[in-house]
Write a protein that holds these residues in place. Structure first.
Motif, mmCIF file in Angstrom:
data_model
loop_
_atom_site.group_PDB
_atom_site.id
_atom_site.type_symbol
_atom_site.label_atom_id
_atom_site.label_comp_id
_atom_site.label_asym_id
_atom_site.label_seq_id
_atom_site.Cartn_x
_atom_site.Cartn_y
_atom_site.Cartn_z
ATOM 1 N N LEU A 1 0.833 -1.197 0.000
ATOM 2 C CA LEU A 1 0.000 0.000 0.000
ATOM 3 C C LEU A 1 0.873 1.254 0.000
ATOM 4 N N GLY A 2 1.998 1.208 0.706
ATOM 5 C CA GLY A 2 2.924 2.338 0.682
ATOM 6 C C GLY A 2 3.405 2.640 -0.731
ATOM 7 N N GLU A 3 3.694 1.589 -1.503
ATOM 8 C CA GLU A 3 4.127 1.784 -2.892
ATOM 9 C C GLU A 3 2.971 2.292 -3.765
ATOM 10 N N ILE A 4 1.757 1.839 -3.458
ATOM 11 C CA ILE A 4 0.586 2.343 -4.176
ATOM 12 C C ILE A 4 0.421 3.839 -3.919
ATOM 13 N N SER B 1 8.366 11.836 3.124
ATOM 14 C CA SER B 1 9.713 11.842 3.711
ATOM 15 C C SER B 1 10.023 10.493 4.341
ATOM 16 N N SER B 2 8.976 9.791 4.784
ATOM 17 C CA SER B 2 9.170 8.450 5.348
ATOM 18 C C SER B 2 7.850 7.694 5.353
ATOM 19 N N LYS B 3 7.953 6.359 5.307
ATOM 20 C CA LYS B 3 6.783 5.486 5.391
ATOM 21 C C LYS B 3 7.055 4.446 6.469
ATOM 22 N N ARG B 4 6.073 4.242 7.358
ATOM 23 C CA ARG B 4 6.206 3.279 8.449
ATOM 24 C C ARG B 4 5.146 2.197 8.330
#
Length: 290
Positions: free
Chosen positions: A226-229, A278-281
């Motif tokens: 989902l982060g890549e989506i 800036s960041s994904k967790r």
């Protein structure tokens, strides 16, 4: 009394032609000068009488950068949304996430929900997976909020076909498949090679369903996917399409987000599309975002 003789000038044919040529040339030069003057005024007016911009210079770059930086500094937001996909036939939830966005840090935190977790919804204790069959969306949201002590600011949901349709609307998404997959069980068949690849609607839908069968490891991969989506949605080329994209979402998916909600968040959305995250967790539980 005798009349005074008039002064009569005799011109040769050549002299007459020369005079006509000079008059024509003068008129032509005047017309060209007028056209050039009008053209210059038109160009200058188009560029707000900025000579540097009219001559091809980048007069707006510095101002634009300063405005963007100002927006990044001024906008603050901390919003959590519920995303899900339900089985078109049974109404059971196939997969669901909570997604927290924060500005000005431009961070996103994603938790794939364990659908076997029980919540209070519709006057009973029921799994998140089954809740959609007996409870209203409002009750499901309330049950998740109560369980994890979080505030959900809105939801966006799909069924099988609308999920695929929205993925195809964006031309698919670049998703990293961690290992080669050859899987078949019941109506689900998945064959994918290892590595980052563009997955269209049906392939991405099958990949998500496969990950649902892989327990905690699969849920972590679903959050990463989902982060890549989201990277594929919030990208610079979509900055000027935000209102069109929202319109497509509101017309295709189930959501309680209104045009008023979108308008109030549009500047923040554009900050992310212009600059990325800036960041994904990846979170184990929704309340870990704190």
């Amino acid at each position: 009394m005798a009349k005074k003789p008039r002064n009569v000038k005799f011109r040769t044919v050549r002299q007459s032609n020369d005079a006509e040529t000079k008059r024509f040339a003068a008129v032509l030069v005047g017309c060209v000068a007028l056209i050039l003057a009008v053209s210059v005024l038109f160009i200058l007016n188009k560029h707000d009488f900025d000579f540097k911009s009219a001559l091809g210079g980048d007069a707006e770059t510095e101002t634009t950068v300063e405005e963007t930086q100002s927006v990044q500094t001024d906008i603050e937001a901390d919003k959590t949304y519920l995303f899900w996909c339900e089985d078109s036939s049974t109404g059971e939830l196939r997969f669901a996430w909570t997604v927290n966005f924060r500005l000005p840090k431009r961070t996103v935190s994603i938790c794939t929900l364990d659908l076997d977790t029980r919540i209070e919804a519709g006057g009973e204790s029921i799994s998140i997976r089954k809740a959609n069959q007996t409870a209203s969306l409002k009750e499901i949201v309330w049950g998740i909020e109560k369980l994890y002590d979080i505030k959900i600011d809105g939801y966006i949901g799909s069924d099988d076909e609308s999920f695929k349709s929205m993925v195809n609307y964006f031309g698919g998404f670049d998703v990293t498949v961690p290992e080669q997959i050859e899987y078949k069980s019941g109506d689900l068949s998945v064959i994918l090679v290892k590595g980052k690849q563009n997955l269209k609607g049906d392939s991405l839908f099958r990949y998500m369903r496969y990950l649902c069968t892989q327990g905690e490891w699969g849920r972590k991969l679903m959050a990463s996917a989902l982060g890549e989506i989201l990277d594929g949605v919030f990208k610079p080329s979509n900055t000027n399409r935000c209102s069109t994209i929202f319109s497509r979402i509101s017309n295709t998916l189930k959501t309680d987000l209104t045009i008023v909600d979108f308008s109030s968040s549009e500047k923040g959305i554009k900050v992310i599309t212009e600059n990325g995250f800036s960041s994904k967790r990846t979170l184990e539980t929704p309340d870990d975002a704190d």
